[in-house]
Write a protein that holds these residues in place. Sequence first.
Motif, PDB file in Angstrom:
ATOM      1  N   VAL A   1      57.332  26.508  34.599  1.00  0.00           N
ATOM      2  CA  VAL A   1      57.264  25.138  34.608  1.00  0.00           C
ATOM      3  C   VAL A   1      56.250  24.836  33.559  1.00  0.00           C
ATOM      4  O   VAL A   1      55.110  24.937  33.793  1.00  0.00           O
ATOM      5  N   THR A   2      56.553  24.065  32.452  1.00  0.00           N
ATOM      6  CA  THR A   2      55.653  24.035  31.442  1.00  0.00           C
ATOM      7  C   THR A   2      55.584  22.605  30.850  1.00  0.00           C
ATOM      8  O   THR A   2      56.566  21.882  31.045  1.00  0.00           O
TER       9      THR A   2
ATOM     10  N   GLN B   1      52.445  24.952  33.922  1.00  0.00           N
ATOM     11  CA  GLN B   1      51.875  24.226  34.912  1.00  0.00           C
ATOM     12  C   GLN B   1      52.283  24.651  36.503  1.00  0.00           C
ATOM     13  O   GLN B   1      51.927  24.173  37.639  1.00  0.00           O
ATOM     14  N   GLY B   2      53.203  25.331  36.368  1.00  0.00           N
ATOM     15  CA  GLY B   2      53.729  25.950  37.689  1.00  0.00           C
ATOM     16  C   GLY B   2      54.632  26.932  37.586  1.00  0.00           C
ATOM     17  O   GLY B   2      55.236  27.480  36.227  1.00  0.00           O
ATOM     18  N   ILE B   3      55.272  27.447  38.859  1.00  0.00           N
ATOM     19  CA  ILE B   3      56.490  28.391  38.764  1.00  0.00           C
ATOM     20  C   ILE B   3      57.206  28.145  39.719  1.00  0.00           C
ATOM     21  O   ILE B   3      56.937  27.805  41.052  1.00  0.00           O
TER      22      ILE B   3
ATOM     23  N   PRO C   1      50.039  28.661  38.456  1.00  0.00           N
ATOM     24  CA  PRO C   1      50.009  30.047  38.884  1.00  0.00           C
ATOM     25  C   PRO C   1      49.161  31.078  37.966  1.00  0.00           C
ATOM     26  O   PRO C   1      48.746  30.561  36.886  1.00  0.00           O
ATOM     27  N   GLU C   2      48.770  31.945  38.793  1.00  0.00           N
ATOM     28  CA  GLU C   2      48.070  33.011  37.905  1.00  0.00           C
ATOM     29  C   GLU C   2      48.631  33.733  36.765  1.00  0.00           C
ATOM     30  O   GLU C   2      49.846  34.039  36.947  1.00  0.00           O
ATOM     31  N   CYS C   3      48.153  33.674  35.501  1.00  0.00           N
ATOM     32  CA  CYS C   3      48.902  34.264  34.354  1.00  0.00           C
ATOM     33  C   CYS C   3      48.111  35.381  33.849  1.00  0.00           C
ATOM     34  O   CYS C   3      46.898  35.667  33.994  1.00  0.00           O
ATOM     35  N   ALA C   4      49.016  36.501  33.346  1.00  0.00           N
ATOM     36  CA  ALA C   4      48.314  37.248  32.563  1.00  0.00           C
ATOM     37  C   ALA C   4      48.252  36.961  31.097  1.00  0.00           C
ATOM     38  O   ALA C   4      49.034  36.002  30.714  1.00  0.00           O
ATOM     39  N   THR C   5      47.651  37.661  30.345  1.00  0.00           N
ATOM     40  CA  THR C   5      47.754  37.681  28.996  1.00  0.00           C
ATOM     41  C   THR C   5      48.381  38.826  28.229  1.00  0.00           C
ATOM     42  O   THR C   5      48.611  39.781  28.815  1.00  0.00           O
ATOM     43  N   VAL C   6      48.754  38.631  26.999  1.00  0.00           N
ATOM     44  CA  VAL C   6      49.725  39.827  26.153  1.00  0.00           C
ATOM     45  C   VAL C   6      48.495  41.010  26.217  1.00  0.00           C
ATOM     46  O   VAL C   6      48.796  42.089  25.933  1.00  0.00           O
ATOM     47  N   ASP C   7      47.202  40.887  26.373  1.00  0.00           N
ATOM     48  CA  ASP C   7      46.265  41.695  25.956  1.00  0.00           C
ATOM     49  C   ASP C   7      45.873  42.279  27.458  1.00  0.00           C
ATOM     50  O   ASP C   7      45.160  43.482  27.804  1.00  0.00           O
ATOM     51  N   THR C   8      46.384  41.947  28.887  1.00  0.00           N
ATOM     52  CA  THR C   8      45.900  42.550  30.016  1.00  0.00           C
ATOM     53  C   THR C   8      46.789  44.020  30.289  1.00  0.00           C
ATOM     54  O   THR C   8      47.929  43.935  29.866  1.00  0.00           O
TER      55      THR C   8
ATOM     56  N   ASN D   1      48.062  40.543  45.121  1.00  0.00           N
ATOM     57  CA  ASN D   1      48.545  38.800  45.523  1.00  0.00           C
ATOM     58  C   ASN D   1      50.079  38.812  45.917  1.00  0.00           C
ATOM     59  O   ASN D   1      50.530  37.771  46.425  1.00  0.00           O
ATOM     60  N   LYS D   2      50.640  39.754  46.062  1.00  0.00           N
ATOM     61  CA  LYS D   2      52.291  39.796  46.638  1.00  0.00           C
ATOM     62  C   LYS D   2      53.004  39.021  45.665  1.00  0.00           C
ATOM     63  O   LYS D   2      53.995  38.195  46.168  1.00  0.00           O
ATOM     64  N   PHE D   3      52.617  38.986  44.169  1.00  0.00           N
ATOM     65  CA  PHE D   3      53.418  38.254  43.287  1.00  0.00           C
ATOM     66  C   PHE D   3      54.625  39.055  43.082  1.00  0.00           C
ATOM     67  O   PHE D   3      54.615  40.455  42.731  1.00  0.00           O
ATOM     68  N   LEU D   4      55.811  38.447  42.884  1.00  0.00           N
ATOM     69  CA  LEU D   4      57.021  39.158  42.169  1.00  0.00           C
ATOM     70  C   LEU D   4      57.203  38.766  40.895  1.00  0.00           C
ATOM     71  O   LEU D   4      57.791  39.444  40.184  1.00  0.00           O
TER      72      LEU D   4
END
Length: 347
Positions: free
Chosen positions: A251-252, A258-260, A290-297, A309-312
């Motif tokens: 959700v942007t 802004q959300g998922i 939501p917690e996000c990663a970056t392309v450098d993660t 965090n039990k994220f899918l």
Amino acid sequence: MSRLGGRKTEAMSSQARKKTSDNGTVSDSTQKFLTSSRSMGPTRDRTVKRLRLSKALTVPETTTIYEACRRMAARRVDALLLTDSNALLCGILTDKDIATRVIARELNLEETPVSKVMTRNPVFVLSDTSAVESLQKMVQGKFRHLPVVENGEVIALLDIAKCLYDAIARMERAAEKGKAIVAAVEGVEKNRVLSFSGPNSFIETLWEHMFRPSLSKVISEHSKIITVSPTDTVVMAAKKMHQYRFSCAIVTVENKPQGILTSKDILMRVIAEKLPPECTLVEKVMTRNPECATVDTPIVVALHTMHDNKFLHLPVVDREGYAVAVVDVIHITHAVLATVSQLFPFS
């Protein structure tokens, strides 16, 4: 406990990659180290039965979709198994099926039986199958759940999240072996009186590119991402998920997350709460910020984040914070297995 129908199995194979020194040849000391580390053979993997499995939720295939969803929500599970009139395993129903085959098609939940939307004859594994082999099977088949069979009876339903621990362990074992190889190569090269002080040294390059791959390595410029507006309806989001065969939408607002909204959110927050999906706004049921990663993660960090965090699903943003991709549990696990298989086929 349901009885078994039958399916087949398949295994992954990989090929070793040689590590070279800065002049393009493998030094004798390095070659001896690689040979000795490979000769140790495969590690002893845990079997599926040792993963503390949960008993599978099972219902007859004649059960209505709404009743199946109600029972899934009550048990807080995102999949169940279906049996035929002979109590034999005949299908599986997941939250993704509900979002893309039911909500997206606007079927009547209270009148349609699960047999109309279930996946028939699901692949299964035996209880003594290794966790890694089961994980590979799920990655290859692009599904998150596997029935577990023992003595001809279905005893549990394995979720891919249960195997994440083993994927993490494999990556970290590879990293530990990587440190040993780096140390061995460094020792050889130091004997040649070479300098390793610069950031672009051979050792730094070896470590960064082979033992700490980032998400940028697995996200192509053609990666698909489903985005919806907070004011879109759940049905609109589900239709997009169905179109692109995704199980979530980001959700942007102005292309920043802004959300998922996931298929599990649709199951637990829409259907279980008896909200009408055709007029319920995404912003009412999405997971905010939501917690996000970056392309450098690093891949291993993303895997830890999802496991802990039990994220899918994990949204990925660029350096300006714009959404560029989303990696799901199957995608990231495949990246881990591919990395480890390339580096250490016997790890």
